[in-house]
Motif scaffolding. Structure first.
Motif, short mmCIF file in Angstrom:
data_model
loop_
_atom_site.label_atom_id
_atom_site.label_comp_id
_atom_site.label_asym_id
_atom_site.label_seq_id
_atom_site.Cartn_x
_atom_site.Cartn_y
_atom_site.Cartn_z
N GLU A 9 0.84 -1.21 0.00
CA GLU A 9 0.00 0.00 0.00
C GLU A 9 0.87 1.26 0.00
OE1 GLU A 9 -3.89 0.15 0.35
OE2 GLU A 9 -3.02 -1.38 -0.96
N ARG A 10 1.98 1.22 0.73
CA ARG A 10 2.88 2.38 0.77
C ARG A 10 3.52 2.60 -0.61
NH1 ARG A 10 7.87 3.96 1.03
NH2 ARG A 10 8.58 1.82 0.66
N ALA A 11 3.95 1.49 -1.25
CA ALA A 11 4.58 1.61 -2.57
C ALA A 11 3.59 2.14 -3.61
CB ALA A 11 5.11 0.24 -3.00
N ALA A 12 2.31 1.89 -3.41
CA ALA A 12 1.27 2.40 -4.32
C ALA A 12 0.83 3.81 -3.94
CB ALA A 12 0.07 1.47 -4.31
N SER A 13 1.49 4.41 -2.93
CA SER A 13 1.22 5.78 -2.48
C SER A 13 -0.19 5.96 -1.91
CB SER A 13 1.43 6.77 -3.63
OG SER A 13 2.77 6.71 -4.09
N ARG A 14 -0.77 4.87 -1.39
CA ARG A 14 -2.08 4.99 -0.76
C ARG A 14 -1.97 5.24 0.74
NH1 ARG A 14 -3.59 1.18 -5.00
NH2 ARG A 14 -2.77 -0.58 -3.78
N VAL A 15 -0.85 4.85 1.34
CA VAL A 15 -0.61 5.14 2.75
C VAL A 15 0.85 5.54 2.92
CG1 VAL A 15 -2.38 3.50 3.53
CG2 VAL A 15 0.01 2.76 3.35
N ALA A 16 1.15 6.18 4.05
CA ALA A 16 2.52 6.63 4.29
C ALA A 16 3.01 6.25 5.69
CB ALA A 16 2.61 8.14 4.11
N GLN A 17 2.12 5.75 6.54
CA GLN A 17 2.52 5.36 7.88
C GLN A 17 1.53 4.32 8.40
OE1 GLN A 17 2.46 9.03 10.13
NE2 GLN A 17 0.23 9.12 10.22
N LEU A 18 1.95 3.61 9.45
CA LEU A 18 1.17 2.50 9.99
C LEU A 18 0.93 2.71 11.48
CD1 LEU A 18 0.00 -0.43 9.72
CD2 LEU A 18 2.32 -1.27 10.19
N LEU A 19 -0.33 2.66 11.89
CA LEU A 19 -0.70 2.72 13.30
C LEU A 19 -1.26 1.36 13.70
CD1 LEU A 19 -1.25 4.21 16.00
CD2 LEU A 19 -3.48 4.84 15.07
N VAL A 20 -0.67 0.74 14.71
CA VAL A 20 -1.11 -0.57 15.19
C VAL A 20 -1.64 -0.42 16.61
CG1 VAL A 20 -0.46 -2.95 15.68
CG2 VAL A 20 0.61 -1.73 13.76
N VAL A 21 -2.90 -0.75 16.80
CA VAL A 21 -3.49 -0.80 18.14
C VAL A 21 -3.44 -2.26 18.58
CG1 VAL A 21 -5.50 -0.26 19.55
CG2 VAL A 21 -5.02 1.10 17.50
N ALA A 22 -2.77 -2.53 19.71
CA ALA A 22 -2.53 -3.91 20.11
C ALA A 22 -2.38 -3.98 21.62
CB ALA A 22 -1.24 -4.42 19.46
N MET A 80 -0.68 12.40 7.77
CA MET A 80 -0.48 11.80 6.44
C MET A 80 -1.35 10.54 6.35
SD MET A 80 3.42 10.28 6.80
CE MET A 80 4.10 11.86 7.36
N PRO A 81 -1.59 10.02 5.15
CA PRO A 81 -2.47 8.85 5.00
C PRO A 81 -1.97 7.67 5.84
CG PRO A 81 -2.01 9.82 2.86
CD PRO A 81 -1.12 10.52 3.84
N THR A 82 -2.87 7.14 6.64
CA THR A 82 -2.48 6.15 7.65
C THR A 82 -3.18 4.82 7.42
OG1 THR A 82 -2.13 7.88 9.30
CG2 THR A 82 -2.44 5.64 10.13
N HIS A 83 -2.38 3.76 7.51
CA HIS A 83 -2.90 2.39 7.52
C HIS A 83 -3.13 2.03 8.99
CE1 HIS A 83 -2.21 -2.09 6.20
NE2 HIS A 83 -3.39 -1.88 6.73
N LEU A 84 -4.38 1.77 9.36
CA LEU A 84 -4.75 1.50 10.74
C LEU A 84 -5.06 0.01 10.90
CD1 LEU A 84 -5.65 2.26 13.62
CD2 LEU A 84 -7.87 2.93 12.67
N VAL A 85 -4.38 -0.62 11.87
CA VAL A 85 -4.53 -2.06 12.10
C VAL A 85 -4.90 -2.29 13.56
CG1 VAL A 85 -3.31 -4.27 12.19
CG2 VAL A 85 -2.93 -2.73 10.27
N LEU A 86 -5.91 -3.12 13.78
CA LEU A 86 -6.22 -3.60 15.12
C LEU A 86 -5.67 -5.01 15.26
CD1 LEU A 86 -9.96 -2.55 15.72
CD2 LEU A 86 -7.87 -1.22 16.12
#
Length: 476
Positions: A9-22, A80-86
């Motif tokens: 997803e980052r390589a496709a410029s759809r996200v730029a950072q990752l937030l993990v709730v764990a 910035m666009p964020t990939h959010l993971v639970l």
């Protein structure tokens, strides 16, 4: 897998950072896998309650911390666009009705992409899926599930329909597909005898009398959770009842001390018990650990009660120099400066040849930790009705990376004619339902050996009904 997805997803410029709730126990894995999987590895930072690290590409935050620091986390997500993971997403299964669920569902709207990770998406009931689906596809959870699946006791047909509905929405790699060697289960029946038998009978009669005319659906989950915990304590170590059991650990089940009338037969039995008996489960556990150690094997011991763990560490299992982890043992990220942390205890168990036992509380170690490289024996001193927590704890020593010739052994210590047998039956029923929904018979095998969401020992009306039936039988 998630890091690979994020990188795509980052390589496709759809996200730029990752937030993990764990859960905090899973943080170690996110650090280790970033180093193993990515070159150069992204900067992984743990949010500790101050300003988030602005240089971090991957930010880890606990469910509880997210609740109290929501505004600060939202600001980090908004930059910035964020990939959010639970991770362990079943933690927010209460959805909008729970604090953790409400916070996660609100945060979902801020993300460019959302994903959930969980091995037990519906540990108790198909309705648990609603919140998880709502997070990934906001406000669509109830629409995606068949109405019949939301009934108190869904039919097999309804469960099958759930499986058909959610089939295209998730991917699951089973243990069979991973090629993991089998798990060998052993149920050790421990006799109920001596003072312990008298204490258990007196406690059962007490509650059977109190609830003789009460309908199960009129009793609160919290109240019956307390009853369940008292019975589990009595079936494992009656000495826990004297001081109320769990108050020493902030993460354990919170229930008040057992209220016993002074001078009653039960009070007198509890008073003399620690001076006259060692719990039979303790004796059997010490024998198992001694045998494993003699073979050069380490043992993971699970108990829901901190006082059990501490007592075993200081007495029966002291010669094996046990490591000890429960809610009162801090994480390094907590910044307490304590010499003994969960990380140092794990390190000692993994690497110190003199430390052959890890005593652990499922609420503190049941998720995210990998021990399969050094330990192949687990013993359950006690279990609650929480099927999700049990299934998560099994995976600590049965994970990807085991050599094909390495067997894994799990032993359950169950006191005969007690609530232990009721718990075993209820956990098996829940796991069977989940296995059918996920079409994953490995789950079924793992479950059948013969905090907010972790707050109660009992999970629903069906558990209450099973507990009532046990009390009526004990009274008869």
């Amino acid at each position: 897998m998630t890091y690979a997805l994020y990188e795509a997803e980052r390589a496709a410029s759809r996200v730029a950072q990752l937030l993990v709730v764990a859960p905090k126990s899973a943080f170690e894995t996110w650090h280790v896998e970033a180093e193993r999987c990515m070159r150069p590895a992204p900067l992984v930072s743990v949010y500790g309650g101050t300003s988030p690290d602005r240089d971090a590409e991957v930010l880890l935050v606990g469910y509880q911390r997210l609740l109290y620091s929501y505004d600060e986390i939202v600001q980090w997500v908004a930059r910035m666009p964020t990939h959010l993971v639970l991770d362990e997403a079943h933690r927010m299964k209460r959805g909008w009705s729970g604090e953790w669920g409400r916070t996660c569902l609100s945060l979902a709207y801020r993300a460019a992409r959302r994903d959930v990770l969980t091995g037990t998406p519906a540990p108790h009931h198909p309705r648990d899926l609603e919140a998880v689906l709502d997070f990934v596809w906001p406000n669509q959870g109830r629409r995606l599930l068949p109405a019949a699946a939301l009934d108190r006791e869904p039919t097999p047909e309804a469960v099958h329909e759930v499986a058909q509905r959610i089939g295209p929405l998730f991917v699951r790699t089973t243990k069979s597909e991973l090629g993991l060697p089998p798990v060998f289960f052993d149920v050790r029946q421990v006799p109920l005898e001596g003072l312990q038998a008298e204490i258990y009978a007196a406690l059962s009669r007490r509650y059977a009398g109190q609830y003789a005319t009460t309908r199960a659906d009129q009793v609160s989950l919290a109240r019956m959770g307390q009853v369940a915990m008292y019975l589990i304590e009595a079936a494992t170590n009656p000495a826990l009842l004297v001081a109320g059991g769990s108050r020493d650990d902030p993460i354990e089940f919170r229930h008040p001390p057992l209220d016993v009338e002074a001078g009653s037969a039960l009070a007198e039995l509890l008073m003399v018990y620690p001076q006259h008996e060692v719990p039979r489960k303790f004796v059997e556990l010490a024998r198992l650990v001694r045998d494993n150690t003699a073979q050069g094997e380490k043992t993971l011991v699970w108990s829901n009660f901190v006082r059990n763990l501490v007592t075993l560490a200081n007495r029966e299992l002291q010669p094996f120099e046990p490591a000890l982890i429960h809610g009162g043992v801090p994480m390094e990220e907590d910044g307490t400066g304590a010499a003994r942390t969960r990380q140092t205890e794990l390190e000692r168990f993994r690497n110190d040849p003199h430390c052959s036992v890890l005593l652990a509380n499922p609420a503190a170690v049941g998720e995210g930790i990998s021990l399969h490289e050094v330990c192949h024996h687990a013993v359950y001193l006690d279990r609650t009705f929480n099927a999700g927590q049990y299934l998560q704890s099994l995976d600590r020593i049965h994970r990807l990376g085991l050599p094909p010739t390495q067997s894994t052994y799990v032993t359950f210590l169950m006191t005969e004619n007690t609530v232990d047998e009721v718990v075993d039956q209820r956990v098996a029923t829940k796991a069977e339902r989940l296995a059918h929904m996920l079409d994953d018979h490995d789950l079924l095998t793992m479950a059948l050996p013969d905090e907010e969401d972790y707050g109660y020992a009992i999970e629903g009306l069906d558990d209450i009904a099973a507990l009532f039936a046990h009390l009526r039988q004990a009274d008869a």
